[in-house]
Design an enzyme around this catalytic site. Sequence first.
Site, PDB file in Angstrom:
ATOM      1  N   HIS A  86       4.822  87.323  81.684  1.00  0.00           N
ATOM      2  CA  HIS A  86       3.677  87.102  80.789  1.00  0.00           C
ATOM      3  C   HIS A  86       3.554  85.619  80.458  1.00  0.00           C
ATOM      4  O   HIS A  86       4.102  85.144  79.463  1.00  0.00           O
ATOM      5  CB  HIS A  86       3.853  87.930  79.515  1.00  0.00           C
ATOM      6  CG  HIS A  86       2.657  87.975  78.622  1.00  0.00           C
ATOM      7  ND1 HIS A  86       2.571  88.851  77.557  1.00  0.00           N
ATOM      8  CD2 HIS A  86       1.503  87.265  78.605  1.00  0.00           C
ATOM      9  CE1 HIS A  86       1.420  88.669  76.929  1.00  0.00           C
ATOM     10  NE2 HIS A  86       0.763  87.704  77.549  1.00  0.00           N
ATOM     11  N   SER A 112      -7.189  84.259  75.346  1.00  0.00           N
ATOM     12  CA  SER A 112      -8.264  84.118  74.364  1.00  0.00           C
ATOM     13  C   SER A 112      -9.493  83.456  74.973  1.00  0.00           C
ATOM     14  O   SER A 112     -10.608  83.602  74.462  1.00  0.00           O
ATOM     15  CB  SER A 112      -7.782  83.309  73.155  1.00  0.00           C
ATOM     16  OG  SER A 112      -7.401  81.999  73.535  1.00  0.00           O
ATOM     17  N   TYR A 140      -4.657  91.215  68.882  1.00  0.00           N
ATOM     18  CA  TYR A 140      -3.763  91.484  70.008  1.00  0.00           C
ATOM     19  C   TYR A 140      -2.879  92.704  69.727  1.00  0.00           C
ATOM     20  O   TYR A 140      -2.759  93.617  70.552  1.00  0.00           O
ATOM     21  CB  TYR A 140      -2.855  90.281  70.272  1.00  0.00           C
ATOM     22  CG  TYR A 140      -3.487  89.135  71.035  1.00  0.00           C
ATOM     23  CD1 TYR A 140      -4.870  89.035  71.209  1.00  0.00           C
ATOM     24  CD2 TYR A 140      -2.697  88.134  71.580  1.00  0.00           C
ATOM     25  CE1 TYR A 140      -5.429  87.975  71.896  1.00  0.00           C
ATOM     26  CE2 TYR A 140      -3.243  87.075  72.283  1.00  0.00           C
ATOM     27  CZ  TYR A 140      -4.609  86.986  72.440  1.00  0.00           C
ATOM     28  OH  TYR A 140      -5.155  85.937  73.126  1.00  0.00           O
ATOM     29  N   HIS A 190       3.415  92.107  74.012  1.00  0.00           N
ATOM     30  CA  HIS A 190       3.755  91.808  72.616  1.00  0.00           C
ATOM     31  C   HIS A 190       4.675  92.874  72.030  1.00  0.00           C
ATOM     32  O   HIS A 190       4.527  93.277  70.870  1.00  0.00           O
ATOM     33  CB  HIS A 190       2.481  91.652  71.776  1.00  0.00           C
ATOM     34  CG  HIS A 190       1.402  90.891  72.482  1.00  0.00           C
ATOM     35  ND1 HIS A 190       0.191  91.450  72.829  1.00  0.00           N
ATOM     36  CD2 HIS A 190       1.366  89.629  72.961  1.00  0.00           C
ATOM     37  CE1 HIS A 190      -0.553  90.560  73.470  1.00  0.00           C
ATOM     38  NE2 HIS A 190       0.144  89.442  73.565  1.00  0.00           N
ATOM     39  N   GLU A 197       5.252  85.036  76.878  1.00  0.00           N
ATOM     40  CA  GLU A 197       3.876  84.639  76.564  1.00  0.00           C
ATOM     41  C   GLU A 197       3.750  83.118  76.435  1.00  0.00           C
ATOM     42  O   GLU A 197       2.843  82.614  75.789  1.00  0.00           O
ATOM     43  CB  GLU A 197       3.376  85.319  75.281  1.00  0.00           C
ATOM     44  CG  GLU A 197       1.874  85.424  75.169  1.00  0.00           C
ATOM     45  CD  GLU A 197       1.420  86.064  73.872  1.00  0.00           C
ATOM     46  OE1 GLU A 197       0.202  86.199  73.689  1.00  0.00           O
ATOM     47  OE2 GLU A 197       2.270  86.436  73.049  1.00  0.00           O
ATOM     48  N   ARG A 227       4.141  78.800  68.637  1.00  0.00           N
ATOM     49  CA  ARG A 227       4.845  77.628  69.159  1.00  0.00           C
ATOM     50  C   ARG A 227       5.695  77.014  68.056  1.00  0.00           C
ATOM     51  O   ARG A 227       5.511  77.295  66.877  1.00  0.00           O
ATOM     52  CB  ARG A 227       3.864  76.616  69.725  1.00  0.00           C
ATOM     53  CG  ARG A 227       2.929  77.238  70.759  1.00  0.00           C
ATOM     54  CD  ARG A 227       2.043  76.240  71.452  1.00  0.00           C
ATOM     55  NE  ARG A 227       1.019  76.922  72.247  1.00  0.00           N
ATOM     56  CZ  ARG A 227       0.181  76.308  73.065  1.00  0.00           C
ATOM     57  NH1 ARG A 227       0.250  74.995  73.216  1.00  0.00           N
ATOM     58  NH2 ARG A 227      -0.719  76.991  73.742  1.00  0.00           N
TER      59      ARG A 227
END
Length: 349
Positions: free
Chosen positions: A15, A81, A202, A231, A292, A298
Amino acid sequence: MVRGGGNRPLIIDIHGHYTTAPAAHQSYRDAQLARLEDPSLPAPAPAAISDDAIRESVEHNQLKVLRERGGDFMLFSPKASGMEHHVADPAIARDWARACNDLVARVVSLFPERFAAVCQLPQTPGGGVGDAVAELRRCVTGAGFVGCNLNPDPSGGHWTSPPLTDPSWYPLYEALCELDVPAMIHVSSSCNPATHTLGAHYLNADTSVFMQLMRGDLFTRFPGLRFVIPHGGGAVPYHWGRYRGLAMRMGLPDPAEALLGNVWFDTCVYHQDGIDLLTRVVPVANLLFASEMLGAVRGADPATGVAWDDTKQYVCAAGLAADDLRQVLEGNARRVYPRLDALLTAQGR
């Protein structure tokens, strides 16, 4: 890069997103949307982006972090997105998906021992799946893509589409089974101000789709269909008892028996307690390593100093037996993505 010696698994992150594409790519998107508002504007063409610009965008971002964290390989798809399926014009959706997928294919061509491609589908609110099937076939058969991202809510948080068990989706499922590629369930931007894209939309989609699948017989009709719910499965692992109890109350099969032959969860869960729960509740055979990266979260957890999305540290600290850990880091990905396995085998890995 070949697999490490001894018993070291090939660490495959299933991912990853091209969130760092050169700015000219976004300029093309902006021009598309501007022309939608003003049809007198000239039709834009995809940006001319050099190989050097692509290398720079990846080498200092995804590839740098992958190396630093000891990863070997990543499945790479367009920015989630940025798919923006809520834009209702089918021609724009087709052109944008093609441009995004072609750019990802170029990343893979420049770094074939580090990345394999996963495609964006051209979806629109209320639209059919014909364009999605055509783009899937183009990417898989023509460009070596190993999977796709499937948006169950092209409306962007308003949920105007039928559930994934509805027959309107069947032509896409037939193509997925024929091509032997899985689909990751992945929504795009939220247009609903009450539903934050990353923190709500999400995870809502991950959870909602699992419940949709529980209430249908999709995998009886398509036994070879494979879905990856990202996720960490949203709320599903945390509320596993709720879903089993609802299944019993509604006269449905236990989800562990009805779904886990066709549904997998990734490890994009950004704290140790969450990964520990995920690995205790979901069978090892249904877990796929993923981060991801570079994606929603982050930076580092100030309490531990560990990057939020450095999920390899969490998975390796979850107490899995060596063989189970190998399954999560490598084996399950090669089984769920057979075209990935073929690609890696051809590389001698």
